[in-house]
Design a protein around this motif. Structure first.
Motif, PDB file in Angstrom:
ATOM      1  N   GLY A 148      -5.303  12.536  -1.574  1.00 52.52           N
ATOM      2  CA  GLY A 148      -5.873  11.607  -0.609  1.00 52.52           C
ATOM      3  C   GLY A 148      -6.378  12.202   0.682  1.00 52.52           C
ATOM      4  O   GLY A 148      -6.961  11.500   1.501  1.00 52.52           O
ATOM      5  N   SER A 149      -6.156  13.471   0.937  1.00 55.05           N
ATOM      6  CA  SER A 149      -6.613  14.068   2.183  1.00 55.05           C
ATOM      7  C   SER A 149      -6.983  15.526   1.957  1.00 55.05           C
ATOM      8  O   SER A 149      -6.367  16.222   1.151  1.00 55.05           O
ATOM      9  CB  SER A 149      -5.532  13.973   3.263  1.00 55.05           C
ATOM     10  OG  SER A 149      -5.937  14.630   4.448  1.00 55.05           O
ATOM     11  N   ASP A 181      -6.816   2.861   7.779  1.00 59.05           N
ATOM     12  CA  ASP A 181      -6.742   4.294   7.481  1.00 59.05           C
ATOM     13  C   ASP A 181      -6.330   5.097   8.715  1.00 59.05           C
ATOM     14  O   ASP A 181      -5.508   6.019   8.620  1.00 59.05           O
ATOM     15  CB  ASP A 181      -8.088   4.793   6.957  1.00 59.05           C
ATOM     16  CG  ASP A 181      -8.409   4.240   5.569  1.00 59.05           C
ATOM     17  OD1 ASP A 181      -7.456   3.858   4.860  1.00 59.05           O
ATOM     18  OD2 ASP A 181      -9.595   4.191   5.218  1.00 59.05           O
ATOM     19  N   GLU A 182      -6.896   4.770   9.846  1.00 57.72           N
ATOM     20  CA  GLU A 182      -6.539   5.474  11.085  1.00 57.72           C
ATOM     21  C   GLU A 182      -5.092   5.191  11.469  1.00 57.72           C
ATOM     22  O   GLU A 182      -4.375   6.093  11.940  1.00 57.72           O
ATOM     23  CB  GLU A 182      -7.463   5.038  12.216  1.00 57.72           C
ATOM     24  CG  GLU A 182      -8.905   5.488  12.056  1.00 57.72           C
ATOM     25  CD  GLU A 182      -9.774   4.976  13.185  1.00 57.72           C
ATOM     26  OE1 GLU A 182     -10.162   5.787  14.039  1.00 57.72           O
ATOM     27  OE2 GLU A 182     -10.045   3.757  13.206  1.00 57.72           O
ATOM     28  N   TYR A 208       1.076   5.428   0.372  1.00 61.71           N
ATOM     29  CA  TYR A 208       0.368   6.616   0.861  1.00 61.71           C
ATOM     30  C   TYR A 208       1.353   7.774   0.926  1.00 61.71           C
ATOM     31  O   TYR A 208       2.546   7.575   1.189  1.00 61.71           O
ATOM     32  CB  TYR A 208      -0.235   6.372   2.240  1.00 61.71           C
ATOM     33  CG  TYR A 208      -1.229   7.451   2.640  1.00 61.71           C
ATOM     34  CD1 TYR A 208      -2.555   7.377   2.239  1.00 61.71           C
ATOM     35  CD2 TYR A 208      -0.835   8.562   3.393  1.00 61.71           C
ATOM     36  CE1 TYR A 208      -3.476   8.374   2.582  1.00 61.71           C
ATOM     37  CE2 TYR A 208      -1.741   9.555   3.727  1.00 61.71           C
ATOM     38  CZ  TYR A 208      -3.058   9.448   3.321  1.00 61.71           C
ATOM     39  OH  TYR A 208      -3.951  10.443   3.650  1.00 61.71           O
ATOM     40  N   THR A 239      -2.676   4.510   9.393  1.00 60.72           N
ATOM     41  CA  THR A 239      -1.836   5.256   8.444  1.00 60.72           C
ATOM     42  C   THR A 239      -1.793   6.741   8.783  1.00 60.72           C
ATOM     43  O   THR A 239      -0.715   7.357   8.813  1.00 60.72           O
ATOM     44  CB  THR A 239      -2.359   5.072   7.009  1.00 60.72           C
ATOM     45  OG1 THR A 239      -2.406   3.690   6.688  1.00 60.72           O
ATOM     46  CG2 THR A 239      -1.452   5.779   6.007  1.00 60.72           C
ATOM     47  N   ASP A 240      -2.952   7.324   9.041  1.00 59.22           N
ATOM     48  CA  ASP A 240      -3.047   8.771   9.286  1.00 59.22           C
ATOM     49  C   ASP A 240      -2.416   9.190  10.607  1.00 59.22           C
ATOM     50  O   ASP A 240      -1.804  10.267  10.690  1.00 59.22           O
ATOM     51  CB  ASP A 240      -4.512   9.212   9.269  1.00 59.22           C
ATOM     52  CG  ASP A 240      -5.152   9.037   7.902  1.00 59.22           C
ATOM     53  OD1 ASP A 240      -4.396   8.941   6.924  1.00 59.22           O
ATOM     54  OD2 ASP A 240      -6.389   8.992   7.826  1.00 59.22           O
ATOM     55  N   LYS A 243       0.861  -1.201   0.000  1.00 60.01           N
ATOM     56  CA  LYS A 243       0.000   0.000   0.000  1.00 60.01           C
ATOM     57  C   LYS A 243       0.892   1.243   0.000  1.00 60.01           C
ATOM     58  O   LYS A 243       1.862   1.315   0.750  1.00 60.01           O
ATOM     59  CB  LYS A 243      -0.897  -0.003   1.241  1.00 60.01           C
ATOM     60  CG  LYS A 243      -1.804   1.221   1.361  1.00 60.01           C
ATOM     61  CD  LYS A 243      -2.669   1.122   2.610  1.00 60.01           C
ATOM     62  CE  LYS A 243      -3.499   2.381   2.841  1.00 60.01           C
ATOM     63  NZ  LYS A 243      -4.477   2.597   1.757  1.00 60.01           N
TER      64      LYS A 243
END
Length: 277
Positions: A82-83, A126-127, A73, A129-130, A71
């Motif tokens: 993406g954000s 996702d959490e 990011y 990663t962020d 993956k």
């Protein structure tokens, strides 16, 4: 009345069917699932790893999906990446200067440790990663950059910085089920304009100095070659001159003679000059 009962039964069956469909979830190819139980004394603790397939997820259960493929990011200031927020990372240099950069990451989840990952963070990918990964990357970069000057980070040191950060992050997360393959810079770092101009001028001066140094080295090398050639030619001439014996000189004279006998100043052919006896 019988008709109403049939309609009511049909509605009930439809509701049951829709309920079953909505609660039948899929773990697609390239993912591993973790089914978490939300009720009971161990709610949120009891969990089960699920491979690719369809599974019944009850009202007291929740399914988390984690990618087993690589993956990618990017934490960037670009809102289109993406954000909707600025996710770029600030880095502090040895002088206390703030450098802003976009950083990318490539990672995957070890399918045999998906449950460990959930038990560690209790979050979706996702959490993680962020928040978790970004925080760890930012802290690692700052820890390493605190020993480097701004010109090092902006110049050749940026490669060393990202490589060391990759090594540190990979080591930190491998036991938690996250396999970090690499970190990388996106574009150039952002510096205050005055600092950037000063660094660009310094880098240009260094490059010019290195270029002049290389030219000087080439000139010295060519001078050595020319000197060696000249010395070799002189040595050859000296060697040949030392080897010229009287007999060799006579032979050379005879080879160049045009067959005419030399005469004296008055034209008397009886007085012949004999160069060698």
């Amino acid at each position: 009345m019988e008709k109403v009962k049939k309609i009511s039964l049909g509605i009930v069956l439809l509701i049951i069917f829709l309920f079953l469909i909505n609660n039948c979830q899929k773990v697609p190819a390239g993912f591993v699932g973790v089914k978490v139980y939300l009720l009971g004394g161990n709610k949120g603790v009891d969990s089960e790893e699920l491979g690719v397939g369809r599974y019944w997820i009850g009202i007291n259960e929740e399914l988390y999906l984690y990618p087993t493929f690589t993956k990618t990011y990017v934490w960037t200031a670009d809102y289109q990446e993406g954000s909707e927020t600025n996710e770029s990372i600030d880095i502090q240099t040895k002088e206390g200067l703030t450098v802003n950069a976009d950083v990318g990451i490539q990672f995957r989840i070890d399918p045999n440790q998906a449950n460990v990952l959930f038990q560690t963070y209790r979050r979706g990918i996702d959490e993680i990663t962020d928040a978790v990964l970004r925080t760890a990357v930012r802290d690692s970069l700052n820890r390493l950059s605190s020993t480097m000057t701004s010109d090092m980070i902006y110049g050749q040191g940026r490669v060393e910085l990202i490589e060391k950060a990759t090594e540190a992050i990979a080591k930190e997360f491998v036991s938690k089920g996250i396999v970090v393959e690499r970190l990388y810079w996106i574009g150039t770092m952002r510096l205050p304009d005055k600092v950037k101009q000063a660094l660009d001028a310094k880098i240009e001066a260094i490059q010019k100095a290195e270029s002049r140094e290389n030219e000087l080295r080439e000139a010295l090398a060519q001078a050595k070659i020319d000197k060696a050639k000249a010395e070799g030619t002189a040595a050859q001439i000296k060697l040949e001159s030392q080897q010229l014996t009287p007999l060799m000189i006579q032979k050379m004279w005879i080879e160049k003679w045009d067959g005419k006998l030399p005469t004296n100043m008055m034209g008397d052919k009886s007085s012949i000059l004999i160069p060698f006896k």
